[in-house]
Design a protein around this motif. Structure first.
Motif, short mmCIF file in Angstrom:
data_model
loop_
_atom_site.label_atom_id
_atom_site.label_comp_id
_atom_site.label_asym_id
_atom_site.label_seq_id
_atom_site.Cartn_x
_atom_site.Cartn_y
_atom_site.Cartn_z
N TYR A 41 -8.65 45.69 31.80
CA TYR A 41 -8.33 45.78 33.41
C TYR A 41 -8.18 46.80 34.21
N VAL A 42 -9.24 47.41 35.03
CA VAL A 42 -9.03 48.31 34.39
C VAL A 42 -8.29 48.76 36.49
N GLU A 43 -6.70 49.16 36.30
CA GLU A 43 -6.38 49.54 38.05
C GLU A 43 -7.06 50.56 38.48
N GLU A 44 -7.06 51.74 37.74
CA GLU A 44 -7.69 53.07 38.30
C GLU A 44 -8.96 54.01 37.34
N ARG A 45 -9.74 53.65 38.48
CA ARG A 45 -11.10 54.99 37.70
C ARG A 45 -11.13 55.83 38.93
N VAL A 46 -11.24 57.17 38.61
CA VAL A 46 -11.16 58.31 39.75
C VAL A 46 -11.85 59.39 39.21
N ALA A 47 -13.21 59.43 39.63
CA ALA A 47 -13.97 60.23 39.43
C ALA A 47 -13.64 62.00 40.26
N PHE B 90 -13.77 61.30 34.63
CA PHE B 90 -13.65 60.50 35.45
C PHE B 90 -11.81 60.18 34.24
#
Lengths: 676, 676
Positions: free
Chosen positions: A51-57, A31
């Motif tokens: 602060y995780v703005e995005e986490r993309v699989a 990810f």
């Protein structure tokens, strides 16, 4: 290295039969994303949040086998999308390495999943003080103060937290490292200095989080644990041999000027104590603050506190006693070295180029910028060589390394958030190069608590940092063993600790019993060294009680009697990178009962040491690994392995067992007599 | 409602001039993803964590204006990707509503950004006990125990945490609600019962997190705060009027059987105390546990403790005294109602249909499944009507509502994780319908601490839950004011609290002074009600000291003298939904100095109350809002608004000011005489 694509977009990497990467569209391995971190430091204690703005699989994996034998894997969110992360995987001497690159600069978070087995054990991650087996928990990896109490359920920790944000938790350590060893007999190392968090809480996978794209994921495998540890040590660098003089007796930590040091040494020797050195932190003089006495951080002899030190040290040396001091990478701004460094432009600055001073509690310090080669050389030559090695110091505590502020500006232009974890190794390098430059490698010695990847190649000896003066589960005597075992697996052969612990706060003070139990353990480590602690006056000191002094003397005799055996271990460490203190499973991998033991250790192949780490104990329960018979040192009773045994363990008789059939068996069994 | 597309893919929603949705590809408004939560409950205290597997920025927004005036916005990761979330936005009476739907069932996390202004204030989120102005913090929204201490820096909190996981934190509340009011004069409400976390820490945006796709985001605007609060009350439902008899004196909380209640009442009246009711929790009898006395949770009169209760209650009533009891939605499994409910299939079960019992500390209870209409009706009629209303109870504490376990199986088939927050409103409904069914609305009364969206329409009166018996910042007297103000903005007109606080643990006990200060505040709330606390024997009770009894009597006289004024507020609440206790800014929106004040309130339009909430204070500093002049009740001194004033505030003279020009000014100024 064997990449395999399977039905349904599945992609699997096997290394010598181990599945070490497993991807499927509905169970992606990687990810990527973007986060905004907050990092606040208060005197080496960090408050870190993300602060995780995005986490993309990345569900789509495209494999290309290349002409040179490497594999290229492009990972994208789906089949239609552009690749966001590329892996180039190639064989290495004993495994594989996977080089990573991201397509977009905004990617500053990577989560990497490693297939796990339900009954797998995992160790390492630097020097871990609370848990040797890391399974079931997550481990943030960021060099920092280790914490006082380190257990949110204790009143001591709560007091430390509320008064100075310093209570800490199980994962806080001076020496983290993004490297772990699995019971599947592989080692995974991530090459990065970014903040990381290794999460071993899941049954089916480990998940490794990085706050930057790691350069590489390295995989090292072996058929047995011993070979694996050898290969790990090879990867991170072999340590110089421990000087032989260290094994000639205890090093007495004394910090109240020359007369005090001389007096206690004489008194100790008169009581039969073997002494190899005096370690006087206060060689630089002291500073009075409202907190108490602090050292004066201008790394030069203090003539008032140590009058005639040059002559005195010569006398000590002639008498077979070395002199050790103290140094750290800061310079107080009311000292002379600060002025030199500042004028030469060797100090790290604020973004606008102005002075960056770090508050250490009523005094401020400059940070020598070791990313500037000229500054590092200045510290090596002008400070360590000229003021220390050339002026009688044969060793020192090289303190700190964990405090690099994340908002400082450095000469190499790299973000201090990425240099923070790199600092301990740079600091070790400075010390090691100074010694090397003076031709003193293998004779002069320094010891550090801070560490990170690569510290192994430079730092000859770890010390376990600042335990509380107690028997507590997360900050007492027993944590030292955990620290030795975890760091030892990663190529740190030498480990020791402050006998009697260091931190005395909120009325928690050292007892004679604690000192004795600690000394018993220290006799079975490569350096025996005392510390008066942070509050010498309100804590028990070994010379204050004749019985304790006699006990301590007895333990130094054991320590000295062990010299030939330990010298053998030192040779083994130099040749093969095996640690002196070893987890039981290293030699008993067939006995899974040993995999989670963290309060016993093998000292070399042939001694099993199970330090008493509870108050009032007169008996101790010990697990003896299967496959050998073991003789209890003090009673001479021989036990078959594969069982728990209860042995008498009064002060002076630490639970130690000799392996039947050991090369030096007779000599080791004689230790009980040597002690007398 | 005005949607505007701008250059570069920007999309903006303005409602009456306020920008309430703002999207751009590089600053998306919405993120969606998938998380796996862990929710552990220990006696109403929750340990909640989330593992966010995916969080995807929806950077591409496609707007279609539809024939019916609504707008359809499809949000996707990029222009090539399929839409993941669709918004259908339409005008509403006083704003807009945005209906949300996700394209994939695996989406169970939504993050929604709302444009913010740097100097914006934000209030609401249910009944918040620590912070009225929510800016600068995040607020998890999940009904639970409120915590004991609620401040990680206090020893009390630490003890509660380590002994029973019950310390809590600033955001823990019995009554959360995903609704906030902004100083931009709009209200945002999210229609969902899922776990949510509203984050007001960012300067440029608020970020609302939901653990399900919310049905709707509703936006209500108005030109002034008063109108906004009216519209909010309209949205969530108007409360029934408070019964007039409540204003006739204090309700004495006594829980040691009939003789005790009768004796204390007589003694109190003899001392000049105005009494409107007796509240005897122990009407159901008690159970002895190792923790102490607990109530017997089988909701029927206990003849042993209250012999001849039917006749006795008639006498009380004839004497102008009402009788109040206690009930909660659980049934102990050694009671008779449990057997009835179980046989009828009215209890929630485990997934396999077997009994689900909740441990309340040495006794276990069944959960009446209010999602089963027959079960709810049974509780309304068989329990509340037959056992309570028909047997002499004119009111009760309707306790709990926060404890629905997240792994229980319910008749409506909805995941208990989604029903957990819905439970308080269902529980309020059961109570309200029972009263309505008996034709007693506006006469019988119940009070609750638990709440959620919609509780307003059913629960006639909130009570502030279980404060500690102290003046602490996060769990003492002052938190009650914060609770009244925040819940009041969202349409809960009536609020009160246990005079003297409730929770006495770890040696923290109630002082006479605390009781007095609390009674002074309670005189300016719609119900004055005492509580003996969780440990009656070791805490001060008002009848134990003649001076305190006289002071309390004085305060009940003030309370009764206020009846005509308060009746006016009750009428106003019925007509317009305005709370009795109001933040200063509600009537002084031009004076921004009032926006963050949380320890003063306006009691109606014309009284300003600033309760003393510190031990040993004989003076108190009060801010008087700009635009009116204010007369100090006890000294008669008139002050211009727009300034801080220091007034004498000895016990018996709570800082209260009358607005100059108020309709009942003369009557209100006479309160000081009425008190005498």
């Amino acid at each position: 290295m064997n990449w395999q694509t399977e039905a349904g977009g599945k992609l699997v990497l096997r290394v010598a039969g181990r599945t070490l990467f497993e991807h499927a569209p509905d169970a992606p391995a990687v990810f990527v994303g973007h986060g905004v971190e907050t990092i606040d430091m208060y005197r080496g204690n960090f408050d870190i949040s993300d602060y995780v703005e995005e986490r993309v699989a990345l569900r789509d994996a495209r494999l290309t086998l290349q002409a040179d034998g490497s594999a290229r894997i492009e990972l994208a969110r789906d089949a239609q999308a552009a690749a966001e992360l590329t892996i180039v995987a190639s064989e290495s001497a004993h495994g594989a390495q996977l080089a990573l690159s991201a397509s977009g600069a905004e990617i500053n978070r990577v989560w990497w999943r490693v297939p796990a087995q339900r009954d797998e054990h995992v160790w390492g991650c630097g020097e871990q003080m609370s848990y040797f087996d890391l399974r079931g928990r997550n481990f943030p990896l960021w060099t920092s103060e280790p914490g006082v109490g380190r257990d949110k359920s204790t009143h001591l920790t709560w007091q430390a937290d509320t008064t100075s944000k310093s209570g800490g938790d199980y994962y806080n350590t001076n020496y983290p490292q993004p490297t772990f060893v699995s019971s599947q007999k592989y080692c995974l190392h991530a090459e990065t200095t970014a903040y990381a968090d290794f999460d071993f809480r899941h049954d089916e996978r480990h998940e490794l989080q990085f706050w930057a794209v790691p350069e590489r994921i390295e995989l090292i495998v072996a058929d047995d644990f011993i070979t694996l540890v050898e290969r790990i040590s090879q990867r991170f660098g072999r340590q110089p041999a421990l000087p032989a003089w260290v094994m000639d007796g205890a090093i007495l930590g004394l910090k109240n000027g020359r007369d005090h040091a001389q007096t206690i040494m004489e008194q100790s020797r008169a009581a039969g104590l073997k002494v190899s050195g005096l370690w006087c932190e206060d060689w630089v003089g002291i500073r009075q603050t409202s907190f108490g006495k602090r050292l004066f951080w201008d790394w030069r002899w203090n003539e008032t506190r140590y009058p005639g030190h040059a002559e005195w040290v010569k006398q000590l040396n002639a008498d077979g006693v070395r002199f050790l001091g103290y140094v750290n990478p800061y310079l107080c701004n009311d000292g002379t070295l600060y002025v030199e460094a500042k004028q030469a432009g060797y100090l790290a600055t604020r973004a606008d180029g102005s002075d960056y001073l770090v508050d250490f509690g009523e005094f401020d310090c400059g940070v020598v910028d070791f990313t500037n080669p000229a500054a590092a050389r200045w510290f090596e030559e002008r400070v360590i060589r000229d003021e220390m090695l050339n002026k009688g110091l044969d060793g020192w505590m090289a303190d700190f390394g964990e405090y690099l502020p994340t908002d400082v500006t450095l000469a190499n232009g790299i973000d201090a958030k990425l240099m923070h974890n790199a600092w301990p190794t740079l600091w070790a390098q400075v010390n090691a190069r100074a010694i090397e430059g003076a031709g003193r490698t293998g004779d002069a010695v320094f010891f550090m608590r801070a560490g990170y990847t690569g510290v192994q190649a430079h730092c000859p000896l770890l010390w376990a940092g600042d335990q509380s003066v107690d028997f507590t589960r997360h900050d007492g005597l027993q944590t030292v063993i955990c620290g030795a075992l975890s760091s030892g697996l990663l190529g740190n052969a030498y480990h020791h600790s402050d006998i009697g612990g260091y931190t005395s706060l909120f009325g928690n003070t050292r007892t004679p019993e604690l000192f004795q139990r600690w000394a018993e353990m220290a006799a079975f480590t490569p350096m025996m060294r005392t510390h008066e602690g942070n509050r010498p006056d309100s804590n028990f000191q070994f010379w204050q009680d004749a019985g304790v002094l006699a006990h301590f003397a007895r333990m130094t005799r054991v320590f000295v009697a062990l010299k030939p055996y330990v010298q053998g271990l030192v040779d083994e460490a130099a040749a093969r990178g095996l640690p002196l203190q070893r987890p039981l499973f290293l030699h008993y991998e067939h006995d899974r009962a040993t995999y989670a033991i963290q309060d016993h250790y093998l000292y070399g192949r042939d001694l099993l040491v199970a330090p008493v780490h509870a108050a009032g104990a007169m008996q101790w329960r010990v697990y003896l690994p299967q496959g050998d018979a073991w003789t209890h040192l003090w009673s001479g009773t021989r036990y078959e392995g594969g069982q728990h045994v209860d042995v008498a363990a009064p002060p002076g008789e630490p639970p130690v067992f000799v392996r039947h059939g050991a090369a030096r068996e007779a000599q080791l069994l004689k230790l009980a007599q040597d002690a007398a």
